[in-house]
Each structure stands twice: as C-alpha cells, then as structure tokens.
Design an enzyme around this catalytic site. Structure first.
Site, PDB file in Angstrom:
ATOM      1  N   LYS A 205      -4.538 -16.508 -17.369  1.00 22.63           N
ATOM      2  CA  LYS A 205      -4.992 -17.406 -16.304  1.00 22.63           C
ATOM      3  C   LYS A 205      -6.132 -16.722 -15.562  1.00 22.63           C
ATOM      4  CE  LYS A 205      -3.071 -19.759 -12.211  1.00 22.63           C
ATOM      5  NZ  LYS A 205      -1.830 -19.943 -11.424  1.00 22.63           N
TER       6      LYS A 205
ATOM      7  N   SER B  13      -0.418 -24.668 -10.960  1.00 19.93           N
ATOM      8  CA  SER B  13      -1.833 -24.427 -11.156  1.00 19.93           C
ATOM      9  C   SER B  13      -2.166 -23.779 -12.507  1.00 19.93           C
ATOM     10  CB  SER B  13      -2.367 -23.560 -10.018  1.00 19.93           C
ATOM     11  OG  SER B  13      -1.725 -22.304 -10.013  1.00 19.93           O
TER      12      SER B  13
ATOM     13  N   SER C  31       3.782 -22.555 -10.011  1.00 24.06           N
ATOM     14  CA  SER C  31       2.626 -22.728 -10.901  1.00 24.06           C
ATOM     15  C   SER C  31       2.804 -22.294 -12.342  1.00 24.06           C
ATOM     16  CB  SER C  31       1.421 -21.998 -10.329  1.00 24.06           C
ATOM     17  OG  SER C  31       0.836 -22.800  -9.365  1.00 24.06           O
TER      18      SER C  31
END
Ligand code: GLN
Length: 476
Positions: free
Chosen positions: A76, A151, A175
């Site tokens: 990420k 996210s 997330s």
C-alpha cells in the site's frame, strides 16, 4: 501457471526446479497488465522485481534462500520502500521518494520476498471506498462498477485478482479488513504494537497498524512471523515473543471454542439481510460442531464510531501538520509570504476528505472544545477497551460482520461523508480497543458480491484467530 494454494506449495515447486522466481514475477506482471483498468497499482517495479528474482533463483540453487522466497508482495502506498516513490495517494507528496525501508518491508526483503509494486489507496488512509485517492478510484475485481472498499482498496483488489500473492496494508479503523471483505480475501489486523510502525506514513498513530491481506491463513501466518516483533526504531512495539505462526497453525490443536456474538449487531436495521443470514448460519454450524456460542450485549459498540472519528481526526490534524510545502512534497507557486506558502500548498494539494478531517481534528483539539470532545473520547476509549477485555475473560472470540453491507456502487456514498463513516461501524471497535481482528471471506450475496465476516480476539491472539478463520472458511 499453476494455481498454487499456498506459498509452501510454490516453494516446493521452486525447490524441485519446476518453476523459478523469474517465472513467478513474469506471471504476476502479466496479471497486473490484464487488470490495469482496475487501477490497483500506482507503480509496478518490473525491472527491480525481475532483478531480485534472478538473485533469489541463484540463492535457491545454492540452498541459501530465505523463508519467503517466491512470495510476490504489493505494498500500500503508505509503506516506505527505499528509493521508490511514496505518496499516501496524495498530491501533497508529489515527487517524494522513500529514504529508507519500513521495518516490515526490510524484514520481508531480508527473507527474500519480492516487492512488485506500490498500491493505490485512499489519501493518507482516510476513506472506506478508495474513492479519495489523488490517482482516481480503484474498481472491485468482482464487479468493476463497485468500490473495492478502503482505504487499502488497491491492495485488496491486487490479491483478489492474483496480481500479487500478499499485500501489506494499514488498518487504522478497518482499512485492511473492510476491503478484504468487499473483495473476498482474508485481511488480518494484528494487535496494536505487534508490528513496528517505523516507515509507515502516520494517519492516527495510536490506532495505526500494519495489516496483511492474502488468500490463505498459512501465507498470512508466515508473513506475520517475519514482520512482527520488537524493533529499536519504534518504542511502541511489544517485546512479546513472536510465535512460529505458520508451523503452529496446523500443529497446535484447536479446541471447542467459546464464541460470543453481539446482539446489537444482529438486530441492527442497517445490516444487509444476506450478511445477517450468513452470520446466523455460521453461528448454527459452529454450535453443531460443539463450540459454545452465546449472544452478549455490548451497548458501547455504537460509541466506538464517534470515539474513533474524534480521536483519529485529532491525531491526523497533528500528524499531517508536517506537510507544509517547505521540506518536501508539493509547494504552491503563487505565494507571497511564508503564511501563504503554508496555506496555499496545503489547500491546493490535500484532497477534500483529508482537509475535512484536519479541520475536524483541529476543532476537537481547540481550547474551548478539548475537554468536551478529546478528553471525553479518551475516557470512552478506555471504557470500550476495558469492556472488551472483560468479554475476552469469558470468550475466545467475538464474531460479527466486517461491514454492514457488501461492496456498494462507485459514487453511491461520496456525497454523504456521514453515510461513509457509518460503513466503519463494526471495524473501528478493534482499533479503539487495540485488539486483533480478521475478516474472513464467507461466500457471496445475491448479486455475486463477496461477503466477509469478522472475528475479534484478545490481545496477541493472532494464532487462535488464524486457526478459527480456517474453521469458519471450511464450513458450508
Ligand atoms: N475507513 C476508516 C476511515 O476512513 C478507516 C481508515 C483506515 O483504517 N485507515 O478512517
């Protein structure tokens, strides 16, 4: 390429010489290419990944390969990978290159994992749909008109579609678990302090947690045992010894468990019918298998959402004050003095949701409201944690939905931030309490969208969580 179920199987093939790391990298690069339209990757490190593969193939030949040889990982865009771009999917870090490796990343590399690219996410991890990225929304691989969750949306889609085998994401309020549920993969948020945060871009430091997305509990266990544990660069990391998760996953015996489910979650109006049905069905089959399953009341659950949004925005407003256009990242060109440089750089580069949270956080920390919001929320946080710990004196796990719905349509919730925050109702409680949680795929809804259930456990019970996840996934 064969569909290998676990890294262990991949390694057997590598050691037999039927495949090479280079084959694996080429395979994943082609899957990434095929799925470009999903917008999951912000950068693909083709040259670097192939170069590492060649080195690791030699190590395999000479019997010197690390524990994670053959593991293709995506990161990420909040994790530092030295000499590679790092932006938290924000224009404010435009052109920024990581100066060092995050501890988790360093430990992966030390064990010969191969990093294939940087994955799209909500800006600074703020969002539940991956629509808050400066690089555009990510699309769900199950149905591209649906969000992947957020996210860590790019990371979940990458694992879902086989672009990489494992992704490292971050979970501040859900997330990792919520996008895992929306994409039909497993997402583990370990205990706060289990994994070093060194090199993880900060959103809300007392909640931030690196998490792991994958398709098998065994792979996740293997990665967790490599990246967890004490780190001299992060004084908040626990010094608790790290079990050999992957070995113990199958060798240590599971027992009849004591499982709780929260009455309020099952009775909630906002819960999608099929998620409720799946939860009740799992509860029934767990009982039939000899586990104890009881309904409990947890009236504090609804307070975890405001507690999270007060404290996380407060911490974010402080953490994000460093992006001022002076030292690095984006700097506005039409400024007249230092004040206007700060203001314009920040207003021009931060997205709308990030600005909203900085304002909210600044408000709750302001002198006249500090006690009413910040202090109060800290007290509630303690109460929620204490009640959770009480529950775990009597039960091994709590089972609950990961999110109230399956993946919603792109654009469906963007005009209503409150509606979007409500999607985090069941996930934030683990971060508010600091306990570990996992989202496990449990089939699809009527529209064919993946459905996930969540399991929470007491501090440092990751091994039990992974073992129990296998039980849940095996049930029909
Ligand atoms: N969806 C939550 C939020 O918007 C959680 C984000 C996260 O875990 N990084 O804050």
């Amino acid at each position: 390429m064969n569909a290998y179920a676990t890294l262990r199987e991949i390694q057997q093939a590598l050691f037999r010489g039927t495949i090479s790391c280079e084959d694996l990298v080429r395979h994943h690069l082609s899957v990434i290419k095929q799925h470009e339209h999903l917008n999951a990757f912000l950068s693909v490190y083709e040259t670097d990944a192939l170069a590492s593969a060649a080195v690791i193939d030699k190590k395999i030949a000479s019997g010197k390969a690390g524990k994670l040889a053959g593991l293709i990982v995506g990161l990420k865009d909040v994790l530092s990978y030295k000499n590679h771009p790092l932006q938290a999917a924000s224009n404010v870090l435009d052109g920024f290159t990581a100066q060092y490796n995050a501890t988790a990343v360093q430990r992966l590399l030390d064990e010969d994992a191969i990093i294939i690219g940087r994955q799209n996410c909500d800006e600074f991890g703020m969002g539940s749909s991956n629509e808050n990225s400066a690089f555009g929304a990510v699309k769900n691989g199950a149905q591209p008109n649906r969000v992947p969750g957020g996210s860590s949306g790019g990371s979940a889609v990458a694992v879902q579609t086989g672009m990489c085998r494992i992704s490292l994401g971050s979970d501040t309020g859900g997330s990792v678990r919520q996008p895992a549920a929306f994409c039909g993969v497993i997402g583990l948020k370990p205990t706060y302090s289990r994994i070093s945060r060194y090199g993880l871009i900060a959103y809300a430091s007392s909640f931030d947690c690196i998490g792991i997305l994958g398709t098998s509990t065994e792979d996740i266990a293997r990665v967790l045992e490599v990246i967890a544990g004490a780190d001299e660069y992060d004084s908040t990391v626990s010094t608790q010894p790290v079990p050999e998760f992957a070995t113990e996953l199958h060798s240590s015996k599971t027992k009849p468990y004591r499982i709780a489910y929260i009455r309020e979650t099952v009775d909630s109006d906002g819960l999608q019918q099929e998620i409720k049905d799946t939860l009740l069905q799992k509860i029934n089959s767990l009982k039939q298998q000899g586990h104890t399953v009881n309904a409990i009341d947890f009236p504090l659950l609804e307070y975890s959402l405001p507690t999270y949004y007060i404290l996380a925005t407060a911490e974010a407003s402080s953490n994000l004050s460093r992006y001022d256009g002076v030292r690095y990242g984006y700097r506005s060109e039409n400024t007249t003095d230092l004040q206007s440089l700060y203001k314009k750089s920040r207003s021009e580069a931060f997205g709308k949701e990030v600005q909203r949270r900085i304002l909210l956080g600044t408000f709750v920390l302001s002198a006249s409201y500090y006690d009413a919001y910040y202090t109060q929320a800290q007290k509630v946080r303690q109460q929620i944690r204490q009640s959770m710990l009480e529950i775990f004196k009597r039960y091994d796990f709590i089972i609950l939905p990961t999110a109230p719905t399956t993946a919603f349509a792109l654009g469906e919730n963007t005009s209503d931030p409150l509606q979007m925050y409500l999607a985090d109702l069941y996930s934030v409680v683990a971060n508010v309490s600091g306990i570990p949680g996992i989202s496990v795929p449990c089939g699809n809804d009527n529209q064919g969208l993946p459905l996930g259930l969540q399991v929470l456990a007491g501090d440092f019970q990751e091994l039990a969580l992974l073992q129990f996840s296998d039980i849940l996934m095996k049930q029909d």
